[in-house]
Design a protein around this motif. Structure first.
Motif, PDB file in Angstrom:
ATOM      1  N   ALA A  57     -28.621 -16.661  -4.927  1.00 19.58           N
ATOM      2  CA  ALA A  57     -29.051 -15.505  -4.128  1.00 19.58           C
ATOM      3  C   ALA A  57     -30.474 -15.095  -4.481  1.00 19.58           C
ATOM      4  CB  ALA A  57     -28.096 -14.339  -4.351  1.00 19.58           C
ATOM      5  N   GLY A 198     -22.883 -16.017  -1.304  1.00 17.73           N
ATOM      6  CA  GLY A 198     -22.757 -15.427   0.027  1.00 17.73           C
ATOM      7  C   GLY A 198     -22.542 -13.936   0.011  1.00 17.73           C
ATOM      8  N   GLN A 201     -25.757 -11.776   0.612  1.00 14.10           N
ATOM      9  CA  GLN A 201     -26.574 -12.043   1.788  1.00 14.10           C
ATOM     10  C   GLN A 201     -27.094 -10.795   2.480  1.00 14.10           C
ATOM     11  OE1 GLN A 201     -25.464 -16.176   3.726  1.00 14.10           O
ATOM     12  NE2 GLN A 201     -23.615 -15.005   3.364  1.00 14.10           N
ATOM     13  N   PHE A 204     -30.875  -9.807   2.752  1.00 15.83           N
ATOM     14  CA  PHE A 204     -31.769 -10.237   3.835  1.00 15.83           C
ATOM     15  C   PHE A 204     -32.435  -9.044   4.503  1.00 15.83           C
ATOM     16  CE2 PHE A 204     -32.877 -12.365   7.848  1.00 15.83           C
ATOM     17  CZ  PHE A 204     -33.252 -13.623   7.405  1.00 15.83           C
ATOM     18  N   SER A 293     -26.154  -4.080   7.406  1.00 14.25           N
ATOM     19  CA  SER A 293     -25.918  -5.232   8.280  1.00 14.25           C
ATOM     20  C   SER A 293     -25.962  -4.834   9.757  1.00 14.25           C
ATOM     21  CB  SER A 293     -24.582  -5.902   7.941  1.00 14.25           C
ATOM     22  OG  SER A 293     -23.506  -5.005   8.107  1.00 14.25           O
ATOM     23  N   GLY A 342     -19.523 -16.880   4.490  1.00 14.92           N
ATOM     24  CA  GLY A 342     -20.445 -16.657   3.381  1.00 14.92           C
ATOM     25  C   GLY A 342     -21.175 -17.921   2.971  1.00 14.92           C
ATOM     26  N   GLY A 345     -23.307 -19.262   5.905  1.00 12.03           N
ATOM     27  CA  GLY A 345     -24.364 -18.288   6.177  1.00 12.03           C
ATOM     28  C   GLY A 345     -25.603 -18.501   5.338  1.00 12.03           C
ATOM     29  N   LEU A 346     -25.451 -19.217   4.217  1.00 18.15           N
ATOM     30  CA  LEU A 346     -26.617 -19.517   3.378  1.00 18.15           C
ATOM     31  C   LEU A 346     -27.626 -20.389   4.123  1.00 18.15           C
ATOM     32  CD1 LEU A 346     -24.816 -20.169  -0.032  1.00 18.15           C
ATOM     33  CD2 LEU A 346     -26.182 -18.177   0.590  1.00 18.15           C
ATOM     34  N   THR A 349     -29.637 -17.561   5.746  1.00 18.83           N
ATOM     35  CA  THR A 349     -30.356 -16.629   4.871  1.00 18.83           C
ATOM     36  C   THR A 349     -31.180 -17.298   3.777  1.00 18.83           C
ATOM     37  OG1 THR A 349     -28.390 -16.410   3.470  1.00 18.83           O
ATOM     38  CG2 THR A 349     -28.653 -14.812   5.264  1.00 18.83           C
TER      39      THR A 349
END
Length: 370
Positions: A57, A198, A201, A204, A293, A342, A345-346, A349
């Protein structure tokens, strides 16, 4: 900040406020199943998996922040146009919006499941989900500066109790439960690392904050402290849970962190169980995460479609997010989706910003003040 405004017209977010936004965004609904995710991946080496996830992260956030400093007056929706071109940036921006809309819906659904399971046992999950979404939809109508003030207000009420409960739980720790500290199942460790990564995230959101910071060149400082504080808390919680319960028992618990709060008491037995207090703090944490979010989703939409403000989108998106929130059939299926979203989704992000950074460096693209 409207696109038509001058870059400095709304620069009022400080480094401390940016740090508070990151911490209160990252610490959210995922704190309850976090020890379970880590224990399933590596057993007693769960703290190591958590640390590796935090490093993933941190690497992703560093890339995003580096891009933000390079384009200090623009968000990722805006500067991607100059890096990728109009259509390439539009596709990337649409994927970002879709991903964070899904993330918002899953956060709301997880909140609803926890509440109806632990507190409001006769209340339909649909009611708790829609109530939280309505609250978030009303809150995200504010400007980005007011958004920062809300996070700044909740930050101490969120961080201090979580740290207190985590440290108090260590008095019941058994160090033998933390051995061995290294797992031999490398495949599971990698998946666990990506799952834990994840959970960060929400960081972001920094790409939306940097254009409104007083000193955008110090955004990297805010990112480092934000990920270090939130990641440090996650590491303490996982270490405490594994040391108190053991990795095998954690695998049989749906929300190990809540069980950890139940097993923790204040000195002199002022409060014999802290689960009620912890749930109150956790609701605040869910709200701040959902706030970020949801705000990121509609703020990005505003910039993608060239709108003057994002207020009108807050309730327009509500039915879609609610619909997605109610799609998972049960809790087990919901967590399977959360883990998959998660990990994949990397790509949105971490990998996508990394590609943008490489292209920006190769094509020598940068903002006016960089």
């Amino acid at each position: 900040m409207n696109d038509s405004q001058s870059p400095d017209s709304n620069r009022s977010i400080t480094v401390f406020q940016a740090t508070a936004i990151l911490v209160s965004t990252i610490i959210g609904v995922g704190v309850l199943p976090l020890p379970l995710f880590a224990a399933n991946a590596a057993g007693s080496a769960a703290p190591l998996v958590t640390l590796l996830g935090m490093l993933v992260a941190m690497a992703g956030l560093s890339v995003i922040t580096w891009l933000g400093v390079r384009f200090p007056d623009q968000t990722i929706i805006q500067y991607s146009r100059s890096v990728l071109g109009k259509w390439g940036a539009a596709i990337g921006s649409f994927v970002i919006i879709l991903f964070f809309a899904i993330l918002t819906s899953l956060t709301a659904r997880e909140f609803g499941e926890v509440v109806v399971t632990t507190v409001l046992k006769t209340t339909p999950v649909e009611v708790t989900v829609i109530c939280m979404l309505l609250l978030a939809a009303a809150a995200v109508r504010k400007s980005i500066v007011q958004f920062a003030y809300m996070h700044n207000f909740y930050f101490p009420f969120l961080l201090v109790p979580c740290l207190l409960i985590a440290f108090l739980s260590l008095k019941n720790a058994e160090l033998l439960n933390l051995e061995p500290i290294i797992s031999t199942h490398s495949g599971k460790v990698v998946l666990g690392m990506l799952t834990v990564g994840g959970l960060f995230q929400g960081s972001f959101i920094i790409t939306m904050i940097i254009p409104s910071m007083r000193k955008p060149e110090k955004a990297m400082k805010a990112s480092f402290f934000g990920i270090a504080i939130a990641g440090g808390l996650y590491l303490i919680i996982v270490t405490a849970a594994v040391s108190v319960f053991g990795s095998e028992e954690i695998k049989m618990l749906l929300w190990p962190t809540l069980e950890l709060a139940k097993a923790t008491s204040l000195p002199a037995n002022v409060l014999e169980r802290l689960d009620a207090a912890f749930l109150a703090v956790w609701v605040t944490a869910v709200f701040t995460t959902l706030l970020s979010s949801y705000f990121l989703t509609i703020y990005a939409m505003k910039q993608l479609f060239g709108m003057k403000e994002h207020r009108t989108l807050s309730f327009v998106m509500l039915p879609f997010i609610y619909f997605m929130a109610m799609l998972p059939q049960n809790v087990k299926y919901m967590y399977r989706i959360i883990e998959d979203v998660g990990r994949y989704g990397l790509l949105v992000t971490v990998v996508y910003p990394f590609i943008l950074l490489l292209l920006a460096l190769a094509r020598r693209k940068k903002g006016a003040q960089a």
